[in-house]
Design an enzyme around this catalytic site. Structure first.
Site: not given
Length: 699
Positions: A140, A161
């Site tokens: 990210e 995740e």
């Protein structure tokens, strides 16, 4: 008080054990007269075995570096890279588990967004130079930059995740779909995490459009800086044809198709993948502020839920406990293995032969009763090697060497210089005892004898050997190359050197090994037989097969009970049930209807198109005491809790963690459950609890 100070006051005390990833800034003069770049290196001060992660203090450190950079007027660009072999692998999971309130969870989400988005919102272009593994928040960070390069040697790029019960919450669900399109983003955000947490490599990430340029590892940073200079100078236009797909219907279709697949896999049992899909759908129209705020809300909900705690518990089992098996002898006792023998040349034996050859790189010889079987077994190995060659996973030289390592022999004399011999013959105690008697007559005195039995007693199998201490259980799961678990079974006489050698071989095979006491069906097959036995008993009593089949759907298991039976085969399921019935007749029954199904020769209750076979279903008809789905579920869970308690009391494994590790790696039990014991604890079925509050659940 500023936002940063508010977040600091909320989060700092929760991060006392954080290994802080520092943001080290140095000025680099870009070539071609492009000006000065402030290059940030993310580094926690350790080598690659302890990757860079982001906890609160690491985020504050990066924020401080960016704040200083933002004040400068002499810079042409900013860059971010990682320490050798590692870019960054995401949030500090220990710190995530320490958060206990929704306010704290909201704060960590907002802090990450605040820091990372500064990279993409500076008045100068920002570059991510992804030199090593980039996962979760690490990826990210790169997505927030204006441009990205990646090394062709990067071994892992992922947003894992959802496998843990979270969503990419620092921009991933909003930025990635707009960069590479919703379908490709869903693959990385949802599908790969649910497929045993699959990673992609640097080259594939570049081909997907995650990175704008790719360079070789040897001079990666130098080439990246040259490329960045040309971008800054306007010499290299960066084209992203996939960015922001125009057609709304394509976006909707990608999300809708993914929801269908997630439903098929999880049946609504885990919230994280659904929240991720909601966020990806939102990314089509949301502004950055709206999308990032929605990610904050999702993180706040998920960080304070039991699913994350169970996922982190499962992650810890797979990443830590599996690497240090409880009860394993000192590794220094292990003997060297320079040649392997495999008794049998069927499918299981051939799979094992290929694995031994690939991982140990030693000669492997198969034996069987006739030349046709041998030729078929060796031919299977050679054909699989050709497939690996075709996929580019081995070179032509490696392929030739592997084929040369695997041979066949009609006599066991070929084992005369073997150090490790494993049998994969019919699951019959008499047959296996005869095999080992024949093998022991020809092998060296220190040769380890291993059995791949799934349910029989290792102690009984070796009772008549001259040296029973050399026999160990070495139970693979099918398919051998894919399933990561090895149940290593210590018989009553198995000596430490044999056991240490078994663990060393398991490690060399890249398997996760669990030490198991010699008990009927060991761990995975014992619990799956318990599970299956209760479902079949309910059907025998009159519960419609479809009702019993889907009574456990709420757990999100990898397959339904009768689908599992179809996979292993009714005959195998019946055999294990009979073995356990002989050992524990009060707890394990043998279904007469199952025996009838085996007698029909049918592969199970499903036809090839996965519709129910009416003839097979009819075999189970006739009961007069049906149960509801809820009753079946309660019955199965109660039986599992009882059996696990008995197994732990009997010392079949060292701790509940080993039960869960076996079920996750050997039976595909979902990460979001944390295995079986956390689920039994959370639902109140286990009394007393198997694990203390906070171990795999909220404190």
């Amino acid at each position: 008080m500023s936002e940063i100070e508010t977040w600091r006051s909320l989060l700092a005390e929760r991060a006392t054990d954080e290994v802080v990833t520092k943001a080290l800034v140095r000025d680099v003069q870009l070539p071609y007269g492009a000006g000065t770049m402030a290059l940030i290196t993310l580094d926690n001060g350790f080598d690659h075995t302890k990757p860079n992660t982001f906890g609160p203090h690491g985020l504050f450190a990066l924020n401080g570096a960016l704040a200083e950079i933002a004040e400068r007027t002499d810079l042409a660009a900013v860059g971010v890279t990682g320490k050798p072999f590692i870019f960054a692998v995401g949030a500090d999971l220990k710190g995530a588990a320490a958060l206990t309130t929704r306010e704290e969870a909201l704060a960590i989400g907002a802090l990450g967004h605040h820091v990372f988005r500064r990279l993409g919102e500076l008045p100068i272009p920002s570059f991510a130079f992804v030199n090593g593994a980039a996962m979760g928040g690490g990826l990210e960070v790169a997505l927030h930059c204006s441009y990205r390069t990646i090394s062709s040697g990067v071994p892992a790029v992922a947003l894992p995740e959802c496998s843990l019960g979270l969503v990419p919450g620092w921009g991933g669900t909003q930025l990635l779909p707009r960069l590479i399109g919703p379908a490709a983003a869903i693959r990385l955000i949802v599908e790969n995490p649910l497929a045993q947490n699959r990673m992609i490599k640097g080259r594939e990430a570049y081909e997907l459009g995650v990175a704008d340029a790719m360079f070789e590892p040897a001079d990666f940073l130098e080439e990246s800086l040259r490329w960045a200079a040309r971008v800054v100078n306007g010499e290299v236009p960066v084209e992203r044809p996939v960015e922001r797909p125009a057609r709304d219907e394509d976006w909707d279709k990608a999300v809708g198709d993914a929801r269908f697949l997630v439903d098929m896999k999880l049946r609504g049992a885990a919230p994280a993948p659904y929240r991720a899909l909601d966020l990806i759908a939102l990314a089509r129209t949301a502004s950055r502020d709206e999308g990032f705020a929605a990610e904050d809300e999702a993180l706040a909900d998920l960080l304070t839920g039991d699913e994350l705690r169970a996922g982190l518990y499962a992650f810890d089992l797979v990443q830590r406990r599996a690497k240090r098996p409880a009860g394993a002898p000192d590794a220094s006792l292990a003997r060297k293995v320079t040649k392997v023998g495999v008794v049998g040349a069927g499918l299981m034996a051939s799979q094992m032969a290929l694995l031994f050859a690939r991982r140990l790189e030693v000669p492997v010889v198969l034996t069987d009763l006739d030349q046709a079987r041998l030729d078929k077994g060796v031919g299977y190995v050679h054909a699989e090697v050709d497939k690996l060659l075709g996929k580019g996973r081995v070179s032509p030289d490696q392929a030739n060497r592997l084929k040369g390592l695997v041979t066949g022999s009609l006599t066991k004399d070929a084992f005369a210089d073997a150090d490790f011999v494993i049998e994969a013959v019919f699951e019959d105690l008499v047959v296996k005892k005869q095999v080992f008697a024949e093998v022991e007559a020809v092998v060296p005195a220190e040769c380890v004898l291993a059995t791949n039995t799934s349910s029989l007693s290792v102690t009984e199998m070796g009772a008549e050997l001259r040296h029973p201490g050399r026999l160990v259980g070495f139970h693979f799961f099918n398919p051998v190359a894919v399933m990561p678990l090895l149940e290593i079974v210590r018989g009553a006489a198995t000596d430490d050197a044999t056991l240490a050698t078994a663990f060393a071989v398991g490690k060399a095979l890249k398997k996760s090994s669990v030490l198991v006491k010699d008990a009927p069906a060991f761990v995975v097959n014992r619990l799956l037989t318990c599970f299956m036995g209760e479902v079949v008993a309910a059907v025998d009593e009159g519960t419609p097969l479809e009702v019993a089949e889907h009574a456990l759907d709420g757990l999100g298991l990898p397959m339904t009970p009768f689908a599992l039976l179809q996979l292993v085969g009714p005959a195998v399921g019946l055999h294990v049930a009979e073995t356990l019935h002989d050992a524990f007749p009060d707890r394990f029954g043998v279904s007469e209807n199952m025996a009838k199904l085996v007698a029909t020769g049918k592969p199970g209750v499903y036809r090839p198109d996965f519709t129910l076979d009416p003839e097979a279903v009819a075999v189970f008809s006739g009961g007069s005491a049906p149960s509801t789905a809820e009753q079946v579920r309660e019955r199965v869970l109660a039986a599992l809790a009882r059996e696990i308690r008995i197994m732990l009391d009997d010392g079949v494994v060292a701790a509940p963690q080993d039960i869960d590790l076996c079920m996750i790696l050997g039976a595909g039990w979902p990460f979001h459950l944390g295995g079986i014991t956390p689920y039994l604890d959370r639902t109140g079925v286990a009394s007393p609890r198997f694990l203390a509050p906070g171990v795999a659940s909220m404190p």
